[in-house]
Design an enzyme around this catalytic site. Structure first.
Site, PDB file in Angstrom:
ATOM      1  N   LYS A   1      12.360  -7.524  36.636  1.00 19.17           N
ATOM      2  CA  LYS A   1      11.451  -8.424  35.932  1.00 19.17           C
ATOM      3  C   LYS A   1      10.032  -7.844  35.883  1.00 19.17           C
ATOM      4  CE  LYS A   1      14.715 -11.675  36.270  1.00 19.17           C
ATOM      5  NZ  LYS A   1      15.510 -12.201  35.158  1.00 19.17           N
TER       6      LYS A   1
ATOM      7  N   TRP B   1      19.701 -20.086  39.728  1.00 17.73           N
ATOM      8  CA  TRP B   1      19.744 -19.107  40.821  1.00 17.73           C
ATOM      9  C   TRP B   1      19.668 -19.806  42.169  1.00 17.73           C
ATOM     10  CZ3 TRP B   1      21.934 -15.679  38.357  1.00 17.73           C
ATOM     11  CH2 TRP B   1      21.560 -15.363  37.041  1.00 17.73           C
TER      12      TRP B   1
ATOM     13  N   ASP C   1      13.088 -16.422  47.136  1.00 19.30           N
ATOM     14  CA  ASP C   1      13.528 -15.536  46.065  1.00 19.30           C
ATOM     15  C   ASP C   1      12.384 -15.460  45.067  1.00 19.30           C
ATOM     16  OD1 ASP C   1      14.598 -14.322  43.830  1.00 19.30           O
ATOM     17  OD2 ASP C   1      16.325 -15.663  43.643  1.00 19.30           O
TER      18      ASP C   1
END
Length: 357
Positions: free
Chosen positions: A191, A99, A167
């Protein structure tokens, strides 16, 4: 049979969130309408988004001068929104996994990117140390938890006078965060918070408006601040579920209590891996190990038994432990909603499988 859900995302949600969301799908706030069909501008839903925003601020102790936004597009949309809004010439990035790599790729569309540290040389199995953030960068971006590789930065890094961006998609609400050190935090909800479909952004308002480029309306954070995340129709159901999760977090005692529970679950599983004759962790430095996503493999002499173990665990109701296709092995995601009972079930399965083989 009870299911033990270790999927990395979308992932386990609390029964509190699931039940209350299911009730609202049938009848939302006594309106006789489903949350799936109610207007996002109704007073009942406006109350939901306002409460969700207030709970984020309370649980993370967000200071004055920050806005909490609920946006679509997932965390991946933030890979371009961040540089669109914050990068004038150059930004610094830490490369710690897939990511982060994707975020770097998008940022390079807007200016120079200085990758100040990378763990790519070891397949992202550690957190880079000793890097220097250039003080002429417009911001420094890092990914706090790396779901695929099982590493995590459980601290707020020092970027000097450079704006700090994170992030936190897979570990937000798992530890206290000093939000005042950050100019922007973003997190996909799937999540630790809600079903997929909404992304939380916490942005320092005075960090915006310093780039010369024209920003498309939908990609300008100021648009969403001005319209209270209602510039266009927001993802109503995930926001409602997020509010329920945030209520549950508050009832449990807040982020510090969640952190205690998460640390205890991770310790139990890592202890089982480290003491095993069959399994071995992929992240060797305890300081770099994620408490959200525990990654491990079979020792070389047992490598051909990996699929057999996945099947063995499934027979006991343990699902979602297969590692990401890019790394193989196993991954157990220990998000806030996962009970200790599930970790104990996984450890028992590991021990029993080891004894049989």
């Amino acid at each position: 049979m009870k299911k033990h859900n270790f999927y990395a995302g979308p992932s386990i949600l609390s029964q509190y969130t699931i039940k209350n969301t299911a009730d609202a799908i049938l009848d939302f706030a006594g309106t006789g309408l489903s949350i799936l069909e109610v207007s996002h501008r109704s007073k009942e839903f406006v109350a939901v988004i306002e409460e969700a925003r207030a709970l984020v601020k309370e649980l993370l102790d967000v200071p004055e001068g920050y806005s909490v936004l609920f946006l679509g597009g997932g965390a991946s949309m933030q890979f371009c929104m961040v540089p669109y809004n914050l990068m004038a010439k150059k930004a610094a990035y830490l490369e710690t996994g897939t990511w982060a790599v994707n975020a770097i790729k998008e940022a390079r569309l807007f200016g120079e990117v200085d990758v100040v540290g990378s763990s790519k040389d070891a397949n992202f199995t550690y957190i880079p140390k000793g890097y220097t953030v250039p003080q002429d960068a417009d911001y420094f971006h890092f990914t706090s938890n790396n779901t695929i590789y099982g590493t995590e930065m459980r601290y707020d890094p020092d970027a000097g006078n450079v704006r700090l961006v994170a992030d936190m998609s897979s570990d937000i609400f798992s530890r206290p965060v000093d939000v005042s050190k950050y100019d922007l935090i973003y997190a996909g909800a799937q999540k630790n918070l809600a079903p997929a479909g909404v992304t939380i952004v916490i942005v320092r308002e005075d960090a915006l408006g310093h780039v010369d480029r024209v920003i498309p309306t939908m990609l300008d954070y100021r648009t969403h601040i001005k319209k209270d995340s209602m510039f266009n129709t927001p993802p109503v159901l995930p926001i409602y579920s997020a509010m329920q999760t945030l209520r549950w977090y508050k009832e449990l005692g807040g982020v510090r209590e969640l952190e205690k529970m998460d640390l205890a679950k991770a310790e139990k599983l890592y202890d089982a891996i480290d003491s095993s004759r069959m399994f071995i962790g992929t992240v060797t430095d305890p300081a770099d190990r994620s408490i959200m996503n525990v990654t491990f493999v079979m020792r070389p002499e047992y490598k051909d038994l990996e699929k057999a173990f996945v099947d063995f665990a499934a027979e006991r109701g343990i699902v979602g432990i297969k590692g990401h296709r890019s790394v193989g092995g196993f991954r157990a995601s220990l998000y806030n909603a996962l009970p200790m009972e599930s970790v104990e079930a996984l450890v028992a399965a590991m021990n029993d499988f080891q004894e049989r083989h």
